[in-house]
Write an enzyme that holds these catalytic residues in place. Structure first.
Site, PDB file in Angstrom:
ATOM      1  N   GLU A  57      10.729   0.977   9.449  1.00 26.01           N
ATOM      2  CA  GLU A  57      11.727   2.026   8.858  1.00 26.01           C
ATOM      3  C   GLU A  57      10.670   3.388   9.404  1.00 26.01           C
ATOM      4  O   GLU A  57      10.164   3.720   8.642  1.00 26.01           O
ATOM      5  CB  GLU A  57      12.049   1.698   7.684  1.00 26.01           C
ATOM      6  N   GLU A  91      10.612  15.741  14.731  1.00 21.88           N
ATOM      7  CA  GLU A  91      10.805  15.465  12.760  1.00 21.88           C
ATOM      8  C   GLU A  91      10.036  16.719  12.112  1.00 21.88           C
ATOM      9  O   GLU A  91       8.524  16.881  12.162  1.00 21.88           O
ATOM     10  CB  GLU A  91      10.459  13.626  12.757  1.00 21.88           C
ATOM     11  N   LYS A 146       0.707  -1.096   0.026  1.00 22.34           N
ATOM     12  CA  LYS A 146       0.163  -0.481   0.008  1.00 22.34           C
ATOM     13  C   LYS A 146       1.159   0.781  -0.123  1.00 22.34           C
ATOM     14  O   LYS A 146       1.429   1.350   1.110  1.00 22.34           O
ATOM     15  CB  LYS A 146      -0.946   0.032   1.380  1.00 22.34           C
ATOM     16  N   CYS A 152      13.910  10.763   5.648  1.00 20.56           N
ATOM     17  CA  CYS A 152      14.106  10.918   6.770  1.00 20.56           C
ATOM     18  C   CYS A 152      16.110  10.523   7.181  1.00 20.56           C
ATOM     19  O   CYS A 152      15.554  10.840   8.399  1.00 20.56           O
ATOM     20  CB  CYS A 152      13.818   9.064   6.980  1.00 20.56           C
TER      21      CYS A 152
HETATM   22  P1  NAD Z   1       2.814   8.433   8.513  1.00 13.89           P
HETATM   23  O1  NAD Z   1       3.573   7.344   9.022  1.00 13.89           O
HETATM   24  O2  NAD Z   1       2.281   9.488   8.488  1.00 13.89           O
HETATM   25  O3  NAD Z   1       2.282   7.463   6.621  1.00 13.89           O
HETATM   26  C1  NAD Z   1       2.764   6.124   5.579  1.00 13.89           C
HETATM   27  C2  NAD Z   1       2.100   5.287   5.245  1.00 13.89           C
HETATM   28  O4  NAD Z   1       1.156   4.911   6.735  1.00 13.89           O
HETATM   29  C3  NAD Z   1       1.089   5.858   4.330  1.00 13.89           C
HETATM   30  O5  NAD Z   1       1.063   4.619   3.590  1.00 13.89           O
HETATM   31  C4  NAD Z   1      -0.368   5.798   5.582  1.00 13.89           C
HETATM   32  O6  NAD Z   1      -1.224   5.965   4.184  1.00 13.89           O
HETATM   33  C5  NAD Z   1      -0.018   5.185   6.350  1.00 13.89           C
HETATM   34  N1  NAD Z   1      -1.278   4.928   7.496  1.00 13.89           N
HETATM   35  C6  NAD Z   1      -1.321   5.629   7.955  1.00 13.89           C
HETATM   36  N2  NAD Z   1      -1.847   5.869   9.135  1.00 13.89           N
HETATM   37  C7  NAD Z   1      -1.651   4.308   9.200  1.00 13.89           C
HETATM   38  C8  NAD Z   1      -2.432   3.431   9.739  1.00 13.89           C
HETATM   39  N3  NAD Z   1      -3.103   3.797  11.259  1.00 13.89           N
HETATM   40  N4  NAD Z   1      -2.393   1.863   9.946  1.00 13.89           N
HETATM   41  C9  NAD Z   1      -1.674   1.708   8.544  1.00 13.89           C
HETATM   42  N5  NAD Z   1      -0.345   2.924   8.054  1.00 13.89           N
HETATM   43  C10 NAD Z   1      -1.283   4.076   8.360  1.00 13.89           C
HETATM   44  O7  NAD Z   1       4.186   9.215   7.016  1.00 13.89           O
HETATM   45  P2  NAD Z   1       4.600  10.172   5.688  1.00 13.89           P
HETATM   46  O8  NAD Z   1       4.618  11.219   5.820  1.00 13.89           O
HETATM   47  O9  NAD Z   1       3.851   9.077   4.202  1.00 13.89           O
HETATM   48  O10 NAD Z   1       5.730   9.678   5.290  1.00 13.89           O
HETATM   49  C11 NAD Z   1       7.138  10.511   6.340  1.00 13.89           C
HETATM   50  C12 NAD Z   1       7.830   9.450   7.221  1.00 13.89           C
HETATM   51  O11 NAD Z   1       7.964   8.308   7.014  1.00 13.89           O
HETATM   52  C13 NAD Z   1       8.525  10.688   7.927  1.00 13.89           C
HETATM   53  O12 NAD Z   1       8.506   9.893   9.710  1.00 13.89           O
HETATM   54  C14 NAD Z   1       9.553   9.707   7.570  1.00 13.89           C
HETATM   55  O13 NAD Z   1      11.255  10.269   8.856  1.00 13.89           O
HETATM   56  C15 NAD Z   1       9.526   8.780   7.421  1.00 13.89           C
HETATM   57  N6  NAD Z   1      10.172   7.960   6.495  1.00 13.89           N
HETATM   58  C16 NAD Z   1      11.108   7.273   6.696  1.00 13.89           C
HETATM   59  C17 NAD Z   1      12.284   5.999   6.003  1.00 13.89           C
HETATM   60  C18 NAD Z   1      13.301   5.243   6.133  1.00 13.89           C
HETATM   61  O14 NAD Z   1      13.374   4.419   6.167  1.00 13.89           O
HETATM   62  N7  NAD Z   1      13.029   5.556   8.259  1.00 13.89           N
HETATM   63  C19 NAD Z   1      12.101   6.440   5.034  1.00 13.89           C
HETATM   64  C20 NAD Z   1      11.319   7.311   4.388  1.00 13.89           C
HETATM   65  C21 NAD Z   1      10.274   7.678   4.949  1.00 13.89           C
END
Ligand code: NAD
Length: 477
Positions: A230, A364, A155, A264
């Site tokens: 991650e 962040e 997803k 990230c």
């Molecule tokens: P997010 O956590 O808001 O969303 C990530 C994904 O989770 C999306 O697909 C979203 O639809 C889904 N999601 C949201 N709520 C959910 C739930 N209750 N249950 C299951 N899935 C759910 O993150 P974002 O805003 O899309 O991305 C930014 C974040 O991602 C930042 O914190 C960044 O640091 C992190 N990130 C980490 C890495 C890494 O490799 N560690 C890489 C890229 C981004």
């Protein structure tokens, strides 16, 4: 239908149908049905199909570049030179990794049995990805999973699903059987939670923020699913007083501003040893001020918009709260008007005079914002770098080999760069310590995480009364 918007101008790029929880069930079922055949395919067969996926993607690389830029607003230059070639390189790496299962040698460890170690696929992987690098994140999830013989339901983030959907099409073109790679689009609370909780999913692999990661882990715990997380980061950037100042200034701008800071591993907290502090602040602010913010389609643009108006408001609010708390904004700190008012733009921002315990240093932000703080002793610099709940990435800048060796050992993060910040390679692992999660993406470490280890023990004596039976029922036979 839901509109996918270009954050550079608010124009609709595509309309997509969001799935429902019921849709998740049928996609997971298909992935389960596909698992036996795919898991029994030889490593060579899987490798060939993944190489064909790389070729299919290469043949329409330009379409990937344009679509990635349209849905994220990242400059074409970044999509063309980083996201798309990096993703294809990843596919080629995992095509090779598929044929390279490693393990302990089989041997007669106790003298009476031969032990074999098998690395077997886990089953159906339910995977959830964020919006910052939609294509790369999709590939980092799909490739290790399928090269190891699993099937996957991915997803993508609901606001950036387009390039992940293209990968699913190219997987079909590459002859990867139906059900091995499925992409399902929908919101996190509905489709994400249904996927993570589905009893037909054996492993959950999530990239996103730490709070959502905690929720995902909680849901996965119910069925004791394998979890791979991650999560967020707040990378320190430690400049010792013998550092090459020009290199550190360039590195800070590149490391903080990549992908408009929505990375990230982005450099977010620069700790600079007192003798270099003022010069570093002045030069980094000057360079940030010369970054060209603008239309992602124009070649001279360095920095595109943030991902959405929502993210723009979020970043602006972080900076306002930092100002209210007494921090100084040395450059940037505003939403540009004029031609850029049509998009989710934010100016590259350098902040000083923030306290170590302030929100702007601890949370962040996920925007083009670098906070610079001074330190005195080496001990203090390393302590401040580690003073965070996150541990994804960090860098140290010095020309002294002993300081470099100390920094790489003492900084608690999954990746430590010395005299650079950001570069990644398909061959090397990416993943966090502490609340940045656990599990590695890319590299053979990630490949192994999508396998489970089985010990097979074969009796080589052929005798009925084995020596160890004495422990249970003496000499009876
Ligand atoms: P997010 O956590 O808001 O969303 C990530 C994904 O989770 C999306 O697909 C979203 O639809 C889904 N999601 C949201 N709520 C959910 C739930 N209750 N249950 C299951 N899935 C759910 O993150 P974002 O805003 O899309 O991305 C930014 C974040 O991602 C930042 O914190 C960044 O640091 C992190 N990130 C980490 C890495 C890494 O490799 N560690 C890489 C890229 C981004």
């Amino acid at each position: 239908m839901t509109e996918i918007l270009n954050p550079a101008n608010g124009v609709v790029v595509a309309d997509v149908d969001y799935a429902t929880a019921a849709g998740v069930d049928s996609v997971v079922r298909r992935a389960r049905e596909a698992f036996p055949e795919w898991s029994r395919a030889t490593p060579g067969e899987r490798s060939a199909r993944i190489a064909a996926l790389a070729a299919a993607m290469e043949s329409r690389a330009d379409e990937y570049v344009r679509t990635e830029t349209a849905q994220t607003g990242k400059p074409l230059r970044l999509s063309r030179e980083f996201d798309v070639p990096g993703s294809i390189d990843n596919a080629l790496f995992f095509s090779g990794a598929a044929r390279n299962l490693e393990g302990k040698a089989s041997a007669e460890w106790d003298g009476t049995h031969t032990s074999l170690i098998r690395r077997e696929p886990i089953g159906v992987v339910g995977s959830i990805a964020p919006w910052n690098y939609p294509l790369q994140m999709a590939m980092w999830k799909i490739l290790p999973a399928i090269s190891a013989g699993n099937t996957i339901v991915l997803k993508p983030a609901e606001i950036t699903p387009l390039t992940a959907l293209m990968v699913a099409e190219d997987a079909r073109t590459a002859g990867i059987p139906d059900g091995v790679v499925s992409v399902i689009v929908g919101t996190g609370p509905e489709v994400g939670e249904a996927l993570v909780s589905h009893p037909g999913v054996d492993m959950v692999s999530f990239t996103g923020s730490t709070p959502v990661g905690k929720r995902v882990m909680e849901l996965a715990t119910r069925d004791v699913k394998r979890v791979h997380l991650e999560l967020g980061g707040k990378a320190p950037f430690v400049v010792f007083d013998d550092a090459n100042l020009d290199a550190a200034v360039q590195g800070a701008a590149a490391g903080a501003l990549i992908n408009t800071g929505q990375d990230c591993t982005a450099a977010t907290r620069a700790y600079v040893q007192r003798p270099l502090y003022e010069a570093f602040v002045e030069q980094v602010a000057d360079l940030f001020g010369r970054i060209v913010v603008g239309d992602p389609l124009v070649d001279s643009t360095d920095l595109g918009p943030l991902i959405s108006r929502r993210q723009q408001e979020r970043v602006a609010a972080f900076v306002e709260r930092a100002r209210d708390a007494g921090a100084k904004v040395r450059v940037g700190g505003s939403i540009p008007g004029g031609d850029l008012a049509c998009g989710a733009y934010y100016t590259p921002t350098v902040i000083t005079d923030a306290g170590q315990d302030s929100e702007i240093v601890r949370s962040e932000v996920f925007g083009p914002v670098l906070v610079v703080l001074p330190f005195d002793s080496d001990d203090q610099g390393l302590e401040l770098a580690n003073d965070t709940v996150y541990g994804l990435a960090a860098s140290a800048w010095t020309t002294d080999v002993f300081r470099a060796l100390r920094a790489q050992r003492e900084i608690r993060a999954g990746c430590v760069w010395i005299n650079d910040h950001i570069p990644i390679a398909s061959e090397m692992p990416h993943g966090g310590f502490k609340q940045s999660g656990f599990g590695k993406d890319m590299s053979t470490y990630s490949f192994e995480e999508y396998t489970q280890v089985k010990h097979v023990s074969l009796d080589i004596t052929g005798v009925a009364a084995k020596p160890w039976h004495r422990t249970i029922f003496g000499e009876k036979s």
